[in-house]
Each structure stands twice: as C-alpha cells, then as structure tokens.
Design a protein around this motif. Structure first.
Motif, mmCIF file in Angstrom:
data_model
loop_
_atom_site.group_PDB
_atom_site.id
_atom_site.type_symbol
_atom_site.label_atom_id
_atom_site.label_comp_id
_atom_site.label_asym_id
_atom_site.label_seq_id
_atom_site.Cartn_x
_atom_site.Cartn_y
_atom_site.Cartn_z
ATOM 1 N N GLN A 1 0.828 -1.202 0.000
ATOM 2 C CA GLN A 1 0.000 0.000 0.000
ATOM 3 C C GLN A 1 0.863 1.252 0.000
ATOM 4 O O GLN A 1 0.531 2.245 -0.645
ATOM 5 C CB GLN A 1 -0.931 -0.003 1.218
ATOM 6 C CG GLN A 1 -1.781 1.257 1.373
ATOM 7 C CD GLN A 1 -2.786 1.434 0.246
ATOM 8 O OE1 GLN A 1 -3.158 0.455 -0.416
ATOM 9 N NE2 GLN A 1 -3.240 2.664 0.042
ATOM 10 N N THR B 1 0.899 4.442 -2.653
ATOM 11 C CA THR B 1 0.883 5.885 -2.360
ATOM 12 C C THR B 1 2.073 6.586 -3.007
ATOM 13 O O THR B 1 1.950 7.726 -3.467
ATOM 14 C CB THR B 1 0.887 6.142 -0.843
ATOM 15 O OG1 THR B 1 2.140 5.733 -0.272
ATOM 16 C CG2 THR B 1 -0.234 5.390 -0.154
ATOM 17 N N GLN C 1 -13.154 -1.347 0.811
ATOM 18 C CA GLN C 1 -12.025 -0.424 0.681
ATOM 19 C C GLN C 1 -12.285 0.607 -0.409
ATOM 20 O O GLN C 1 -12.017 1.791 -0.244
ATOM 21 C CB GLN C 1 -10.733 -1.198 0.379
ATOM 22 C CG GLN C 1 -9.494 -0.319 0.437
ATOM 23 C CD GLN C 1 -8.348 -0.841 -0.397
ATOM 24 O OE1 GLN C 1 -8.509 -1.127 -1.580
ATOM 25 N NE2 GLN C 1 -7.183 -0.973 0.207
ATOM 26 N N ASN D 1 -1.140 11.222 1.859
ATOM 27 C CA ASN D 1 -1.333 9.777 1.710
ATOM 28 C C ASN D 1 -0.014 9.025 1.874
ATOM 29 O O ASN D 1 0.080 8.040 2.617
ATOM 30 C CB ASN D 1 -1.940 9.508 0.332
ATOM 31 C CG ASN D 1 -2.449 8.099 0.171
ATOM 32 O OD1 ASN D 1 -2.819 7.441 1.141
ATOM 33 N ND2 ASN D 1 -2.472 7.620 -1.053
ATOM 34 N N THR E 1 1.144 6.636 5.394
ATOM 35 C CA THR E 1 1.104 5.177 5.279
ATOM 36 C C THR E 1 2.168 4.451 6.095
ATOM 37 O O THR E 1 1.872 3.401 6.685
ATOM 38 C CB THR E 1 1.187 4.761 3.798
ATOM 39 O OG1 THR E 1 0.086 5.354 3.086
ATOM 40 C CG2 THR E 1 1.117 3.253 3.641
ATOM 41 N N GLY F 1 -6.318 1.335 3.876
ATOM 42 C CA GLY F 1 -5.421 1.206 2.729
ATOM 43 C C GLY F 1 -4.590 -0.057 2.789
ATOM 44 O O GLY F 1 -4.699 -0.934 1.925
#
Length: 556
Positions: free
Chosen positions: A175, A179, A310, A346, A350, A417
């Motif tokens: 993930q 990003t 999601q 983002n 993460t 995410g």
C-alpha cells in the motif's frame, strides 16, 4: 533407502518458522514495488483529465479567453469521456485479476507477475501513442489486464514468503508503494501540466515503462514461493525456495519445521477440499456454510467484501477526480497543487501503518479507521453545503474542507489502505489461495470501475448529471458506516499467526473473539510428520519414512 534430507515437523507452535532476516525484509520490500503500478496509474489519469492541452486535443475545444467565464466553465471533457477513460482500466484489471489466479497456479507466482509486466507494457505503448479516445481506451484496457495480474499476485507472493511476525507490516508496504506511485504521478503531472504539446500527457504515461522494467527484472532473480511448490508436489524445490527466503541451509531444523507445517497443512486442506475438475476448483471457493468462519464460502465472501468496502470508502474519488473536484470549488487557484498535497498526506501517513498493523492488529485499525473517515467525510459534506458552497466564494470554508479531506486520507492511509490487502493475503487456505486472492482483487477493481463510471455523473454539472458537488461526501461517509459494521462482525484478527495457524483459528473461534485465540498445536504433529518425516532424494523423489528424531528438537 532414500537419500538426501529427511524433513520432519515439530509439535512446538513457536518453532514453525525461522527467525526473521534482513534478506526476507528486502525481498518483500522489492516485491511490494508492484504497488507503484497501481498507484501511478491512479494518479496520472486524474491530472491528465484536467490538462488544457489534453482537453483541447480530445474535445476539439479552443482554449477559453481570459475573461470568458462561460467558455472556461465549459472547457472540460464530458462526463461520458471522463467515465470511459477512467473506468476502462479497471475493467481490464478485473478480468486480469481473475485470470491471474489460474495462471499463478500453472506457471508460478513469480512468472505470473513478470507476464503481467509484459502485458502492461503493451497497453502502455498504445496509451503513449494515442491522440484520440479510441486508442487510449484500448491501451488502458490492455494495461489494466497487466495491472490485474500484478496487483493480485504480488499480494499472494508477499503473503506466502513473508515471516508471520512482520507479514502485516511487509504487505502494508504494498500500500505504501501505491501511495508512492500516486505521489510520483502527481509530481510528473504537475511538472508537465502547462506544456502545449503531446508531451504534457505522454511523459507521465511513458514513465510507467520504468516500473515494468524494474519489477520484471528484479523478480526474475527472486525465488518462487515455497507454498506454490508444495501445492505442485515439488518438495525439493519448495525446500530450496524456503532456504532462500529464510536465509537458512536446507539441513536447518527451522527449514524442516516450517516446510513440514506447510506440507501438513496442505495435506489436511486437500482432505477437506478435494481437487476435482477445473470448474470444481473454482466452485471450491464457494463451498461450505457461509455462517461458519472457516468455510471457503465465508473466506471468499470476506475477501471480496473487504476489497469492495475499501473502494467504497471513496478514497479513489479524491485521487481520480480530485483535480476536477477542486476546480469546481471555485476559490482554488491551483487545483493541481492541492492534489499533490493530498498525495503527500497519503504517502507520508502510510508508513505509520507498518507499526500499527502489528501493534494493534488488522481488525482493530479497520474499525477505528472507518470511524475516523465517517467523521471526516460528514464534516466535509456539511461544510460543502453551507459555508463552503461555491456561490458563497468562502475561501476559509474551502480550506477547512481541504483540511478534513486530508484528515480523511490520513485515516485511510493508516488503516483501510494497507489492512485490506493484508487480510486478503492471509485469509485463504492453500488449495484456493490463488483464486481467492484473484477474486478479491477483482472485486477491488470491479468497484474501482464502478466508481470511475458513476462519479463523473454524480458530481458533473451538465444537464442530466446529479451535480452533487460536496454532497458526495455524505455518500462516502454513509458507505464507511457499512464498512465499520463489516469489520466488526466479519473480519477476524490474524496478527502474529502463520498462514497455517490462521486456518486453525478460523475453525475454532469467531471474529469478535479471534484476537484472544492462541495456537495450541501444529498441523505437522496432527498429520504425523513429527514421527514420520518426508525424505527427499538426490533426484527429487519423495518418500515418507520413520523420522530419525521423535523428541522435541533443540534450538538452532
């Protein structure tokens, strides 16, 4: 007499996996690089749709005069064209992800990903060469099939080779790479947005070739998943692959114990899920009572719904149509910059999930992450229909909306995410794992496609469009309420368990009590591999023999 190495198991639940090595971290980190495909393609399309040259080329409209507000408002792709160019990639990935499960069982996880890189490159050539809608659509459809291969099997591959203690964090790295891909795309789009030639959109598209070359070349030198070789009955190759993944010699008791556990679990699952015909292999994904947590139908349902939920958080509304949405708010002078900021939020958020997912578990952060998104999205919607409405021209209110959009992205980035991908990679047993992950990933892309199709009409201002504007966040917030309930009632906690222990946990408890479950036995012990080992001869044949060691093994 059989020669070679005799593989025996252990009854100690704490010894079914070798210690974590730096090599395991690096292998999974490189495999996670596949997320850049997903993220980059999500990022560049949203920016390109708002580029003046791209709009002029694809619509035939002339650049609006500086003071012509009417022409400026009309200078954009139609909702129909936005919908088609955005969603067609997701249609390709949907079918690619479904096909990838079978391909991965036939040629292996690693080669399937490499094949996906090749297919993606073909589509990328067409996208780069396009000067009209038809070629762009065909290119995105083919590229989508390649991304479908990659996105489905990367998760499968990483879940099968990652150590259980850090599996969640390593898969969450996928993930993180998504990003990074989105951020890189927005940086490139920001740099080329004002070019008055085809380079404005061709440069962002063509850069994708680099990701395909890096991933396919690197994976060529990485080992295959040992669980794939166990599924195919190639135990000598499984042992060698496991040695490479764990950084241990083949004689290591850690390798014996882990391989024996994988073999015993596969033997047990094959008794429960007999493999018949090709169609039977697919129907196995839906066998069993859906109310029973360990049934295939329940696991497949959870995987499919996990990826659906999601997507229905609305996060890709921001990344697909953020630039267009920010333009519609009226007070933002540079919507491309705001889109870049949302991508930065983002990406920077993460990495926190690497720690959270192993500290608090998958289930908990899904529940609380949904709650955070619900609050943020409803605040955005409320401000958007009051002080932040375009006719009020209230820049402070719009800034507050952007702030809460960023808070919403933060909650997504640290919870839904990464966790959705981790759960999908962990929940399936070996006999249906590749198809189960493929179906779940296909669900992600199916709903991604649906969002891509309907969103331009939801927020469009043309006659017949819903023209929801900021009210669309009430929709996303309401869907997050459903996501929260889904996580509470259906998602089990799998933190710290091997993939084989996950199978046993699902048999013995329910999602709400799953965090309290503790492993108490091994499949190797139950299937007799602590007393009868498996001998691998020099020519690759295998034979069950009386194990030379029946007492508990000493630590290596």
């Amino acid at each position: 007499m059989p020669g070679g190495v005799v593989i025996t198991g252990t009854a100690d639940t704490g010894r079914i996996e070798a210690p974590v090595t730096m090599k395991a971290y690096l292998m999974c980190a490189f495999a996670a690089f596949g997320g850049i495909f997903f993220g980059y393609d999500t990022g560049w399309m949203g920016g390109v749709l708002g580029m003046p040259y791209f709009i002029r080329l694809y619509t035939g409209l002339q650049y609006p005069a500086a003071g012509d507000a009417t022409a400026k408002t009309a200078f954009h792709l139609t909702a129909e064209d936005q919908s088609l160019t955005t969603s067609i990639l997701s249609a390709g990935t949907f079918f690619g992800a479904i096909i990838a499960g079978d391909v991965a069982d036939f040629i292996g996880r690693r080669m399937t990903i490499i094949t996906g890189c090749f297919v993606f490159s073909v589509g990328c050539i067409l996208e780069t060469a396009s000067t009209g809608l038809a070629v762009m659509v065909v290119g995105r459809l083919i590229a989508g099939a390649g991304v479908g291969f990659i996105s489905a099997i990367i998760i499968l591959y990483m879940s099968e080779i990652a150590p259980k203690k850090v599996r969640g964090a390593l898969v969450a790295g996928y993930q993180f790479c998504i990003t990074i891909g989105i951020l890189l795309a927005n940086c490139v789009v920001y740099a080329t947005q004002n070019r008055d030639d085809t380079g404005s959109y061709r440069i962002p598209i063509a850069i994708q070739f680099l990701w395909a070359i890096i991933l396919s070349t690197g994976l060529y030198f990485l080992p295959e998943s040992p669980r794939y070789f166990v599924k195919k009955g190639k135990l000598e190759k499984a042992a060698k692959a496991l040695c490479s993944v764990r950084g241990q010699p083949i004689e290591s008791e850690f390798i014996q114990d882990e391989l024996a556990e994988i073999m015993a679990n596969h033997e047990y699952e094959m008794q429960v899920i007999p493999q018949t015909s090709y169609i039977g292999g697919w129907t196995n994904c839906f066998k069993g009572n859906i109310t029973k947590g360990s049934s295939n139908s329940r696991r497949t349902t959870v995987g499919i719904l996990m990826q659906m939920m999601q997507q229905l958080t609305g996060i890709n509304f921001i990344f697909y149509f953020g630039t267009v949405f920010f333009q519609s708010l009226g007070t933002i002078s540079n919507p491309f910059l705001i889109t870049l900021i949302t991508s930065l939020v983002n990406t920077c958020s993460t990495p926190l999930s690497f720690w959270m997912i192993e500290r608090f578990g998958r289930r908990s952060i899904l529940i609380y992450g949904a709650m955070g998104m619900i609050i943020s999205q409803f605040i955005v919607g409320i401000i958007g229909v009051t002080a932040g409405a375009p006719q009020n021209n209230n820049s402070s209110a719009v800034q507050a909306m952007i702030a809460f959009i960023c808070i919403n992205i933060f909650f997504f980035a640290i919870t839904w995410g990464p966790s959705a991908w981790v759960v999908v990679g962990e929940i399936f047993p070996i006999p249906i794992r590749s198809r189960g992950v493929g179906l779940s990933t296909a669900s992600n892309w199916f709903w991604n496609c649906i969002i891509g199709v309907i969103t331009p009409y939801l927020v469009g201002t043309a006659p017949g469009d819903a023209n929801l504007g900021a009210k669309v966040f009430f929709l996303w917030g309401s869907l997050c309420c459903i996501s929260c309930a889904f996580a509470y009632f259906l998602v089990p906690e799998m933190k710290g368990l091997s993939l084989e222990q996950v199978d046993r946990m699902l048999e013995e408890t329910n999602p709400r009590n799953s965090a309290k479950w503790v492993p108490h036995s091994t499949f190797a012990d139950e299937m007799g591999l602590t007393h009868k080992g498996v001998a691998m001869t020099d020519d690759g044949d295998i034979e069950k023999v009386q194990a030379p060691i029946v007492s508990e093994k000493s630590a290596v």
